[in-house]
Design an enzyme around this catalytic site. Structure first.
Site, PDB file in Angstrom:
ATOM      1  N   LYS A   1       2.451  11.671  -3.133  1.00 55.73           N
ATOM      2  CA  LYS A   1       1.475  10.946  -3.949  1.00 55.73           C
ATOM      3  C   LYS A   1       0.530  11.916  -4.667  1.00 55.73           C
ATOM      4  CE  LYS A   1      -1.816   7.132  -3.330  1.00 55.73           C
ATOM      5  NZ  LYS A   1      -2.339   6.227  -2.310  1.00 55.73           N
TER       6      LYS A   1
ATOM      7  N   ASP B   1     -13.566   4.998   0.963  1.00 53.82           N
ATOM      8  CA  ASP B   1     -12.141   5.097   1.292  1.00 53.82           C
ATOM      9  C   ASP B   1     -11.714   6.556   1.346  1.00 53.82           C
ATOM     10  OD1 ASP B   1      -9.383   5.056   1.422  1.00 53.82           O
ATOM     11  OD2 ASP B   1      -9.088   3.760  -0.312  1.00 53.82           O
TER      12      ASP B   1
ATOM     13  N   ASP C   1       0.874  -1.169   0.000  1.00 53.75           N
ATOM     14  CA  ASP C   1       0.000   0.000   0.000  1.00 53.75           C
ATOM     15  C   ASP C   1       0.910   1.217   0.000  1.00 53.75           C
ATOM     16  OD1 ASP C   1      -1.697   2.092   0.509  1.00 53.75           O
ATOM     17  OD2 ASP C   1      -2.361   1.384   2.480  1.00 53.75           O
TER      18      ASP C   1
ATOM     19  N   GLU D   1      -7.238   0.641  -4.487  1.00 56.40           N
ATOM     20  CA  GLU D   1      -7.273   0.521  -3.024  1.00 56.40           C
ATOM     21  C   GLU D   1      -8.619   0.031  -2.482  1.00 56.40           C
ATOM     22  OE1 GLU D   1      -5.864   4.402  -1.992  1.00 56.40           O
ATOM     23  OE2 GLU D   1      -3.872   3.946  -2.768  1.00 56.40           O
TER      24      GLU D   1
END
Lengths: 614, 224
Positions: A76, A197, A14, A175
């Site tokens: 990210k 999420d 992850d 994810e």
């Protein structure tokens, strides 16, 4: 059908905005990988030091306050993005994000420009080291997760980061889908599952249908610039406004203070998940510290519009899936920001069901990635994951219109074909721009790249027939093929990425990259063994030099020879030989050390005996 | 190549092939013959009533045989074939599992160009659809959920009327057009579709109209 062969070692990673971690399938269950007694979560932070070296993870985060302009976090958010897309949000980052001259967003450290891919590669490298130490063997292959809403360039950027880190990304998995796998929901009953999420920087919602061990994503929606960091920013703004009102100073220009306030804001937010109010004392060196108080009610009023935006995304995903909220069997919460009570409440109300949050939201994605890694490694042939692309893919047509070729929520691998021709007599080339997005005009979509169909046979306008095939692989990454139907000529097309790195750029980064110094596992193991041998050699020589050591000359000579032999072995390349030599020598020196200690104690006793009255 | 009965037996297990992409019995991936269509890919008869359960079961079995996730040990060429066959399978499923797209695809297979030739819709129809669409925009702007519901139900029954019309022109139901609360105006005559006998201009017009009503329903955030 290909025969199942020896399962390979594949880990799940992850690669998060805030933290990253690895997991692996072990005895039919996924488990996170960690160093002994250490937290498996590696902060996705890279710190650059004065000597040009860098640190990754916890030590990097620890130096963030002291060295804010050279500590890179949340990279990210910059992956596969143009400078123009991130310039606004980057202004709140303490480190410098600049336009590299070609429109790409890069991080500037001490005058050196680094791509977000290189920074991510450093984080991936550290996660890999943790995994290798935990497993005691080299790791070369991984499944890496990305937000479901990542577009083609962001996925490419993630694959490039892995390549730079020397890892083969066997699959890029979404994810939320990974999280759904980790929950091991009842796969025997048909049902619809929603994964909500909310991470540090991104929000994703996916709607999945489960039938006979098949997880099929039917719709996904989200916002790549919405997450817990935005909650922090609201608190930061309030603190900065208070400081400004009380002292007249603007801390935005002071990276160090800004970084401190960012951490304080995050901590206030976390406290408000547990209690109704939280207080921050800000010591600015004046007479009295500033007092900042925040109640949960006020905080919830601030974040309400952001939470509403996530619920709007949920409604859009349900509409795409042709599902009503009442049809949803399970709701799964993922991401650290789902710890905020208001978020949980809003989700529970929307779906009229209590959401699942039994698994640690920080770990659940990595656990799911490990399950998918096991499928790819050949260990699990029951589970099948069918995922989708989040945004339509298409090309620019006359007048800047966007012609969608592959629609959003198409199951991957996906394909589409389209016929093209020329518009002018004897035209021998056609230029095609590829876009991704949901709007009608290309100017509102993202340019993924451009390519040129060259060397077409010279013919009257409209006669050449060029068939273009768009192929989206299981990672959601696009490739294009062209075939001229009349000549049968086939062209492989390299799409020049609009916001990413070309294949050559990735190669040159791998050559030059600071992480290229990354030694492979055997080399590192050899270095470790050499260090161990060197310290044994040094220790033994020290003991040998002790005048208290009573040892017969032949034994002394034999030991000295053994020490020299180990030193010679350590200079060689054979890890196995060195390992056994070191072990054997270790046993020998244990006796020696015992003897030395005994000799030292005896000598000391003699001395004290001499001083004592008899 | 239009029918599974034209396919050779599976070279690996010798059983008859149903799909041109892979063997449903042993999972062996096949080289796709020229002229294959989505029906052949999913292993479904073209001129029979669509059986959603059979289609889904074929889709899932073929996905297991073809998905690149299970091709880790295969060579590069087989891996590429898995990706491209999977993509074809997904495309076939996306088209055939949607009654509108399936009807359009079947029409194009047997009457190429019919959809493009019959794009012009009557001014009366266009006016009516535009009014409905504008009314919806307004209601959405004002957050008037009662009006949205009324418009949706209006668009839904108009859509059903078109699809029943398609069924009528086709001489059979194309599929489960029948809505439980709203049985088709045209009874099912038999399970055969005879697509080559369709009145292609009429079917194309009805399908164009149905598309517009689907878009209105989608804008209203409703199922179609």
């Amino acid at each position: 059908m290909s025969q199942p062969s020896e399962p390979q070692l594949v880990i799940g990673i992850d690669l998060g905005t805030t933290n990253s971690l690895a997991a692996i399938m072990d005895g039919g269950k996924p488990r996170v990988l960690q160093r002994a007694d250490a937290d498996p979560l590696v902060p996705s932070v890279v710190g650059f030091l004065d000597d040009g070296e860098h640190v990754v993870g916890r030590p990097a985060r620890q130096q963030a306050v002291l060295n804010p302009t050279r500590t890179v976090h949340s990279v990210k958010r910059l992956m596969g993005q143009a400078w123009s897309e991130v310039s606004q949000s980057a202004s709140l980052l303490p480190y410098a994000v600049v336009d590299d001259g070609s429109g790409l967003a890069k991080v500037e450290i001490d005058g050196k420009l680094l791509t977000p891919q290189e920074i991510s590669a450093l984080v991936l490298g550290e996660v890999r080291r943790v995994a290798e130490e935990a497993l005691g063997q080299p790791v070369e292959k991984a499944v890496i997760t990305v937000p479901a809403y990542f577009d083609d360039s962001q996925r490419q950027a993630t694959r490039d980061a892995a390549r730079i880190a020397g890892l083969q990304a066997l699959r890029i998995v979404n994810e939320p889908t990974a999280a759904a796998l980790a929950y091991g929901l009842d796969t025997s009953r048909e049902g619809t599952v929603v994964v909500y999420d909310l991470g540090g920087g991104t929000f994703d919602v996916s709607v999945l249908k489960i039938t006979q061990n098949v997880f099929k994503v039917v719709a996904t929606a989200g916002d790549t610039h919405l997450g817990g960091d935005d909650f922090d920013h609201l608190i930061m703004d309030a603190i900065l406004a208070l400081v400004n009102a009380q002292t007249g100073s603007d801390l935005r220009a002071q990276p160090q203070a800004l970084q401190q306030i960012r951490l304080s804001a995050e901590s206030l937010k976390q406290q408000l998940s547990e209690s109704q109010q939280a207080v921050l004392e800000i010591d600015l060196g004046g007479d009295a510290p500033l007092h900042f108080e925040l109640t949960r009610d006020t905080f919830e009023q601030w974040i309400e519009p952001l939470v509403q935006r996530t619920l709007d995304c949920c409604a859009a995903a349900l509409a795409d899936a042709q599902v009503e909220p009442a049809d949803v069997r399970d709701v799964v919460l993922v991401g650290g920001s789902t710890r905020v009570p208001m978020v949980r409440r809003a989700v529970a109300e929307t779906f009229a069901t209590e959401p699942h949050c039994e698994l640690d939201p920080d770990r659940v994605v990595a656990l799911g990635a490990a399950i998918q890694a096991d499928v790819l490694a050949g260990g699990n042939r029951d589970l099948l994951l069918l995922d989708v692309i989040p945004l339509a893919l298409g090309i620019e047509t006359m007048g800047g219109a966007f012609a969608k070729l592959v629609s959003r929520n198409s199951t991957v691998p996906a394909r589409a074909t389209e016929m093209f021709s020329t518009s002018v007599d004897n035209q021998t080339a056609i230029e095609i721009n590829v876009y991704q997005g949901e709007r009608e005009l290309v100017r509102d979509c993202r340019l993924l790249g451009a390519f040129k169909l060259a060397d077409l046979p010279a013919m009257p306008a409209g006669l050449p027939r060029v068939e273009l095939t768009f192929l989206v692989d299981a990672d959601g990454v696009l490739s294009v093929e062209a075939r001229e139907q009349r000549s049968g000529k086939q062209a492989a097309i390299d799409v020049v990425p609009g916001h990413g790195l070309s294949r050559d750029q990735v190669k040159s980064i791998i050559r030059e990259s600071i992480s290229h110094a990354h030694e492979d596992f055997n080399t590192r193991e050899l270095l470790d063994q050499r260090n161990k041998a060197a310290s044994l050699v040094a220790g033994a020589r020290r003991v040998l030099a002790m005048k208290e050591l009573t040892m017969a000359e032949p034994q002394r000579a034999e030991l000295a020879a053994q020490i020299d032999a180990l030193e010679a072995t350590a200079a060689g390349q054979d890890l196995g030989v060195l390992k056994s030599a070191t072990e054997a020598f270790g046993d020998r020196t244990q006796e020696l050390a015992d003897a030395a200690v005994n000799a030292a104690i005896a000598a000391e006793l003699n001395r004290s005996a001499g001083r004592l009255p008899s | 190549m239009a029918d599974p009965s034209d396919l050779p037996p599976c070279p690996a297990c010798g059983l008859p092939l149903v799909s041109c992409l892979a063997c449903l019995a042993c999972g062996e991936v096949q080289d796709e013959p020229a002229g294959s269509d989505h029906f052949l890919r999913l292993g479904l008869p073209q001129d029979e009533l669509y059986d959603p359960e059979l289609a889904e079961s074929h889709y899932l079995r073929l996905s297991r045989a073809l998905h690149p996730d299970f091709m880790g040990a295969a060579d590069a060429q087989d891996q590429y074939r898995a990706v491209s066959h999977s993509a074809l399978l997904n495309q076939a499923w996306a088209v055939l599992n949607d009654e509108q797209l399936r009807a359009e695809y079947l029409l194009e297979l047997h009457h190429p160009g019919a959809l493009a030739r019959n794009k012009t819709l009557s001014p009366e129809f266009l006016m009516e659809a535009m009014e409905l669409s504008e009314e919806l925009q307004e209601a959405k702007g004002e957050g008037c959920s009662d009006t949205i519901r009324r418009i949706s139900s209006c668009a839904r029954s108009a859509l059903h009327e078109r699809m029943n019309g398609v069924a009528g022109v086709c001489g059979a139901t194309i599929d489960r057009i029948a809505h439980e609360a709203d049985p088709p105006a045209v009874p099912v005559r038999d399970r055969r579709l005879h697509p080559h006998q369709w009145n292609s201009a009429r079917v194309a017009t009805l399908l164009h109209q149905a598309r517009i009503y689907r878009r209105i329903l989608r804008n209203a955030g409703e199922k179609h």
